[in-house]
Design an enzyme around this catalytic site. Structure first.
Site, PDB file in Angstrom:
ATOM      1  N   SER A  82     -23.978  29.840  31.176  1.00  0.00           N
ATOM      2  CA  SER A  82     -23.670  29.961  32.605  1.00  0.00           C
ATOM      3  C   SER A  82     -24.532  30.995  33.318  1.00  0.00           C
ATOM      4  O   SER A  82     -24.893  32.029  32.754  1.00  0.00           O
ATOM      5  CB  SER A  82     -22.203  30.384  32.740  1.00  0.00           C
ATOM      6  OG  SER A  82     -21.942  30.863  34.030  1.00  0.00           O
ATOM      7  N   TYR A  89     -15.552  36.981  31.324  1.00  0.00           N
ATOM      8  CA  TYR A  89     -16.057  35.614  31.150  1.00  0.00           C
ATOM      9  C   TYR A  89     -17.565  35.642  30.898  1.00  0.00           C
ATOM     10  O   TYR A  89     -18.073  35.003  29.969  1.00  0.00           O
ATOM     11  CB  TYR A  89     -15.739  34.777  32.398  1.00  0.00           C
ATOM     12  CG  TYR A  89     -16.455  33.449  32.443  1.00  0.00           C
ATOM     13  CD1 TYR A  89     -15.959  32.341  31.763  1.00  0.00           C
ATOM     14  CD2 TYR A  89     -17.641  33.295  33.176  1.00  0.00           C
ATOM     15  CE1 TYR A  89     -16.625  31.116  31.804  1.00  0.00           C
ATOM     16  CE2 TYR A  89     -18.308  32.077  33.225  1.00  0.00           C
ATOM     17  CZ  TYR A  89     -17.799  30.993  32.533  1.00  0.00           C
ATOM     18  OH  TYR A  89     -18.465  29.794  32.579  1.00  0.00           O
ATOM     19  N   GLU A 137     -23.367  32.959  35.263  1.00  0.00           N
ATOM     20  CA  GLU A 137     -22.574  34.208  35.303  1.00  0.00           C
ATOM     21  C   GLU A 137     -23.144  35.244  34.332  1.00  0.00           C
ATOM     22  O   GLU A 137     -22.882  36.435  34.482  1.00  0.00           O
ATOM     23  CB  GLU A 137     -21.115  33.916  34.921  1.00  0.00           C
ATOM     24  CG  GLU A 137     -20.216  33.582  36.081  1.00  0.00           C
ATOM     25  CD  GLU A 137     -19.979  34.737  37.037  1.00  0.00           C
ATOM     26  OE1 GLU A 137     -20.275  34.561  38.238  1.00  0.00           O
ATOM     27  OE2 GLU A 137     -19.527  35.808  36.610  1.00  0.00           O
TER      28      GLU A 137
HETATM   29  P1  NDP Z   1     -13.190  23.280  33.462  1.00  0.00           P
HETATM   30  O1  NDP Z   1     -12.464  24.560  33.643  1.00  0.00           O
HETATM   31  O2  NDP Z   1     -12.979  22.169  34.446  1.00  0.00           O
HETATM   32  O3  NDP Z   1     -12.843  22.702  32.003  1.00  0.00           O
HETATM   33  C1  NDP Z   1     -12.694  23.546  30.899  1.00  0.00           C
HETATM   34  C2  NDP Z   1     -12.297  22.718  29.711  1.00  0.00           C
HETATM   35  O4  NDP Z   1     -12.137  23.578  28.565  1.00  0.00           O
HETATM   36  C3  NDP Z   1     -10.964  21.980  29.871  1.00  0.00           C
HETATM   37  O5  NDP Z   1     -11.102  20.673  29.360  1.00  0.00           O
HETATM   38  C4  NDP Z   1     -10.020  22.784  28.995  1.00  0.00           C
HETATM   39  O6  NDP Z   1      -8.956  22.036  28.463  1.00  0.00           O
HETATM   40  C5  NDP Z   1     -10.963  23.192  27.875  1.00  0.00           C
HETATM   41  N1  NDP Z   1     -10.420  24.281  27.051  1.00  0.00           N
HETATM   42  C6  NDP Z   1      -9.858  25.435  27.473  1.00  0.00           C
HETATM   43  N2  NDP Z   1      -9.422  26.157  26.420  1.00  0.00           N
HETATM   44  C7  NDP Z   1      -9.723  25.449  25.301  1.00  0.00           C
HETATM   45  C8  NDP Z   1      -9.520  25.654  23.920  1.00  0.00           C
HETATM   46  N3  NDP Z   1      -8.904  26.748  23.461  1.00  0.00           N
HETATM   47  N4  NDP Z   1      -9.951  24.716  23.048  1.00  0.00           N
HETATM   48  C9  NDP Z   1     -10.555  23.577  23.502  1.00  0.00           C
HETATM   49  N5  NDP Z   1     -10.767  23.320  24.806  1.00  0.00           N
HETATM   50  C10 NDP Z   1     -10.366  24.248  25.700  1.00  0.00           C
HETATM   51  O7  NDP Z   1     -14.749  23.635  33.352  1.00  0.00           O
HETATM   52  P2  NDP Z   1     -16.022  22.815  33.872  1.00  0.00           P
HETATM   53  O8  NDP Z   1     -15.894  21.402  33.506  1.00  0.00           O
HETATM   54  O9  NDP Z   1     -16.302  23.214  35.275  1.00  0.00           O
HETATM   55  O10 NDP Z   1     -17.175  23.501  33.005  1.00  0.00           O
HETATM   56  C11 NDP Z   1     -17.493  23.018  31.692  1.00  0.00           C
HETATM   57  C12 NDP Z   1     -18.141  24.151  30.917  1.00  0.00           C
HETATM   58  O11 NDP Z   1     -19.308  24.595  31.577  1.00  0.00           O
HETATM   59  C13 NDP Z   1     -17.261  25.389  30.728  1.00  0.00           C
HETATM   60  O12 NDP Z   1     -17.576  25.929  29.454  1.00  0.00           O
HETATM   61  C14 NDP Z   1     -17.734  26.321  31.824  1.00  0.00           C
HETATM   62  O13 NDP Z   1     -17.490  27.654  31.466  1.00  0.00           O
HETATM   63  C15 NDP Z   1     -19.216  25.989  31.846  1.00  0.00           C
HETATM   64  N6  NDP Z   1     -19.900  26.184  33.095  1.00  0.00           N
HETATM   65  C16 NDP Z   1     -19.415  25.607  34.243  1.00  0.00           C
HETATM   66  C17 NDP Z   1     -20.101  25.726  35.414  1.00  0.00           C
HETATM   67  C18 NDP Z   1     -19.598  25.111  36.682  1.00  0.00           C
HETATM   68  O14 NDP Z   1     -20.098  25.486  37.759  1.00  0.00           O
HETATM   69  N7  NDP Z   1     -18.667  24.169  36.631  1.00  0.00           N
HETATM   70  C19 NDP Z   1     -21.387  26.474  35.489  1.00  0.00           C
HETATM   71  C20 NDP Z   1     -21.814  27.009  34.209  1.00  0.00           C
HETATM   72  C21 NDP Z   1     -21.094  26.865  33.076  1.00  0.00           C
HETATM   73  P3  NDP Z   1      -7.469  22.036  29.117  1.00  0.00           P
HETATM   74  O15 NDP Z   1      -7.513  21.017  30.216  1.00  0.00           O
HETATM   75  O16 NDP Z   1      -6.617  21.641  27.980  1.00  0.00           O
HETATM   76  O17 NDP Z   1      -7.223  23.423  29.630  1.00  0.00           O
HETATM   77  P1  GDR Z   2     -17.669  31.489  40.020  1.00  0.00           P
HETATM   78  O1  GDR Z   2     -16.861  30.440  40.931  1.00  0.00           O
HETATM   79  O2  GDR Z   2     -16.934  32.750  39.843  1.00  0.00           O
HETATM   80  O3  GDR Z   2     -19.051  31.564  40.572  1.00  0.00           O
HETATM   81  O4  GDR Z   2     -17.663  30.749  38.595  1.00  0.00           O
HETATM   82  P2  GDR Z   2     -15.714  30.625  42.007  1.00  0.00           P
HETATM   83  O5  GDR Z   2     -15.731  29.400  42.828  1.00  0.00           O
HETATM   84  O6  GDR Z   2     -14.427  31.026  41.385  1.00  0.00           O
HETATM   85  O7  GDR Z   2     -16.229  31.889  42.889  1.00  0.00           O
HETATM   86  C1  GDR Z   2     -17.442  31.820  43.624  1.00  0.00           C
HETATM   87  C2  GDR Z   2     -17.510  32.989  44.596  1.00  0.00           C
HETATM   88  O8  GDR Z   2     -16.524  32.808  45.621  1.00  0.00           O
HETATM   89  C3  GDR Z   2     -15.902  34.062  45.871  1.00  0.00           C
HETATM   90  N1  GDR Z   2     -14.570  33.841  46.459  1.00  0.00           N
HETATM   91  C4  GDR Z   2     -13.545  33.212  45.882  1.00  0.00           C
HETATM   92  N2  GDR Z   2     -13.447  32.592  44.693  1.00  0.00           N
HETATM   93  C5  GDR Z   2     -12.272  31.980  44.383  1.00  0.00           C
HETATM   94  N3  GDR Z   2     -12.165  31.339  43.224  1.00  0.00           N
HETATM   95  N4  GDR Z   2     -11.191  32.014  45.230  1.00  0.00           N
HETATM   96  C6  GDR Z   2     -11.245  32.636  46.441  1.00  0.00           C
HETATM   97  O9  GDR Z   2     -10.272  32.648  47.182  1.00  0.00           O
HETATM   98  C7  GDR Z   2     -12.482  33.250  46.783  1.00  0.00           C
HETATM   99  N5  GDR Z   2     -12.903  33.923  47.888  1.00  0.00           N
HETATM  100  C8  GDR Z   2     -14.171  34.263  47.681  1.00  0.00           C
HETATM  101  C9  GDR Z   2     -15.853  34.719  44.487  1.00  0.00           C
HETATM  102  O10 GDR Z   2     -15.630  36.119  44.642  1.00  0.00           O
HETATM  103  C10 GDR Z   2     -17.239  34.363  43.973  1.00  0.00           C
HETATM  104  O11 GDR Z   2     -18.184  35.260  44.465  1.00  0.00           O
HETATM  105  C11 GDR Z   2     -17.944  29.355  38.476  1.00  0.00           C
HETATM  106  C12 GDR Z   2     -17.153  28.842  37.241  1.00  0.00           C
HETATM  107  O12 GDR Z   2     -17.258  27.438  37.183  1.00  0.00           O
HETATM  108  C13 GDR Z   2     -17.728  29.435  35.969  1.00  0.00           C
HETATM  109  O13 GDR Z   2     -17.081  28.828  34.848  1.00  0.00           O
HETATM  110  C14 GDR Z   2     -19.230  29.148  35.926  1.00  0.00           C
HETATM  111  O14 GDR Z   2     -19.803  29.674  34.761  1.00  0.00           O
HETATM  112  C15 GDR Z   2     -19.902  29.736  37.156  1.00  0.00           C
HETATM  113  O15 GDR Z   2     -19.320  29.133  38.307  1.00  0.00           O
HETATM  114  C16 GDR Z   2     -21.397  29.472  37.180  1.00  0.00           C
END
Ligand code: NDP
Ligand code: GDR
Length: 327
Positions: free
Chosen positions: A127, A151, A129
């Site tokens: 990520s 995270y 992050e």
């Molecule tokens: P989500 O939060 O939508 O999905 C996370 C998934 O992980 C869910 O299916 C959840 O299952 C599963 N999970 C949680 N805990 C466990 C566990 N103990 N064992 C097995 N599975 C588990 O994430 P996204 O689809 O948005 O992201 C996919 C991946 O990419 C994640 O690893 C995220 O950190 C990473 N990522 C995401 C980005 C984004 O912008 N979306 C950017 C960069 C990285 P359950 O439904 O059962 O909780």
């Molecule tokens: P992020 O996503 O932390 O970048 O992680 P998120 O959408 O939670 O926050 C993005 C930015 O928005 C600001 N923010 C708020 N965020 C949330 N959630 N709720 C609020 O009310 C709010 N107000 C302002 C946050 O401070 C932050 O700056 C996502 C996840 O998908 C991670 O798993 C992944 O790795 C990274 O993107 C890349």
């Protein structure tokens, strides 16, 4: 027919990736956790072709069992505790799942593959992050990592562990350093979906305001459907490697609000948006913007959906969903 195993099948990316792989005629297995997972029906109804197996990233034995049953050519490790704000309140759990969980599945893969380590290709969901307090703008594969949340620290551990398995055992292991990617399937706890859902509800007279945290943070937001294609492309390369996947454009939360409200014809959103310190983070990541030149050159990957198209897609989908709920 190649076989893939996806952890995190119930998440945003899991569903898009499964759709992509099914369209390429893969046999797809998904890891599902818990004895009565509330998202089980979502996966079953959306993609009945996916074969679900129970297991958990914190339980190595369960992972070995899942690998033996599914016998995958490709493993996509998307499972994680992925909500950054939650990770401060549950730092140890986040380290166990998002960090050590990566080691668990890498080790299970190594045990499963035995002498034939190259037979399995592995993708790790790293990520942006990990860049946290950014040390260069834009960020590339070689930018120093400086995570700012439990995270981010856990993802950094998983990232280096993936590289270490590649270097130590010759595993075909790739790490995709993906920047934020969103969609109508994004969880409502993330800021983009929180905004698109609230804007839809305000538009339909179901809600009067949105309460947010920091509006000045900037993110490089792309469309999840585009990003899962980059994951697949990484595993089709002759060798594992690390790739930044991003659009190269950053926008603030305020800009997201401008675009989202504009979709429903509101140009001045100031009376609808409030701020509360409970949504501020102990350590913020102020700016993320990626340079995906390597992914473009090596993988031939480029994002297709623009920022405006993404926001429009999310708001329109939420307006339709909220209208359905209303009737
Ligand atoms: P989500 O939060 O939508 O999905 C996370 C998934 O992980 C869910 O299916 C959840 O299952 C599963 N999970 C949680 N805990 C466990 C566990 N103990 N064992 C097995 N599975 C588990 O994430 P996204 O689809 O948005 O992201 C996919 C991946 O990419 C994640 O690893 C995220 O950190 C990473 N990522 C995401 C980005 C984004 O912008 N979306 C950017 C960069 C990285 P359950 O439904 O059962 O909780
Ligand atoms: P992020 O996503 O932390 O970048 O992680 P998120 O959408 O939670 O926050 C993005 C930015 O928005 C600001 N923010 C708020 N965020 C949330 N959630 N709720 C609020 O009310 C709010 N107000 C302002 C946050 O401070 C932050 O700056 C996502 C996840 O998908 C991670 O798993 C992944 O790795 C990274 O993107 C890349």
């Amino acid at each position: 027919m190649p076989t893939a195993l996806i952890t995190g099948i119930t998440g945003q990316d899991g569903l898009y990736l499964a759709e992509l792989l099914l369209s390429k005629k893969y046999e797809v297995y998904g890891l599902i956790r818990g004895q009565n997972n509330p998202k089980l029906d979502l996966v079953r109804n959306t993609l009945p072709e996916v074969k679900l197996i129970t297991g958990d990233l914190t339980d190595v034995a369960s992972l070995v069992r899942v690998l033996e049953i599914s016998n995958p050519d490709e493993i996509y490790n998307l499972g994680a505790i992925s909500f950054v704000a939650y990770s401060w309140e549950n730092a140890s759990l986040t380290s166990d799942v998002t960090g050590k969980g990566v080691l668990n599945i890498l080790e299970a893969t190594r045990l499963f593959a035995g002498d034939d380590i190259e037979k399995v290709r592995f993708y790790q969901a790293s990520s942006s992050e990990m860049f946290g307090k950014v040390q260069a703008v834009p960020q590339t594969e070689s930018t120093l990592l400086w995570p700012r949340s439990p995270y981010g620290v856990a993802k950094t551990f998983g990232h280096y562990m993936t590289i270490n398995y590649r270097e130590s055992y010759g595993m075909h292991a790739s790490s995709g350093i993906l920047f934020n990617h969103e969609s109508p399937r994004r969880g409502p706890e993330f800021v983009t979906r929180k905004i698109s859902q609230s804007v839809a509800r305000i538009h339909l007279g179901l809600q009067s305001e949105i309460i947010l945290g920091n509006l000045d943070a900037k993110r490089d937001w792309g469309f999840a459907g585009d990003y899962v294609d980059a994951m697949w492309r990484m595993l089709q390369q002759p060798q594992g490697d690390d790739y930044v996947v991003s659009t190269g454009e950053a926008h603030s939360i305020k800009e997201f609000l401008n675009e989202a409200f504009a979709v429903v014809g509101i140009s001045d959103w100031s009376k609808y948006v409030k701020q509360d310190s409970k949504f501020m983070r102990p350590a913020e990541v102020d700016l993320l913007i990626g340079n995906a030149t390597k992914a473009k050159e090596v993988l031939g990957w480029e994002p297709k959906v623009s920022f405006s198209e993404l926001v429009q897609m999310m708001v329109e989908s939420d307006v339709a969903q909220q209208q359905d709920l209303k009737t």
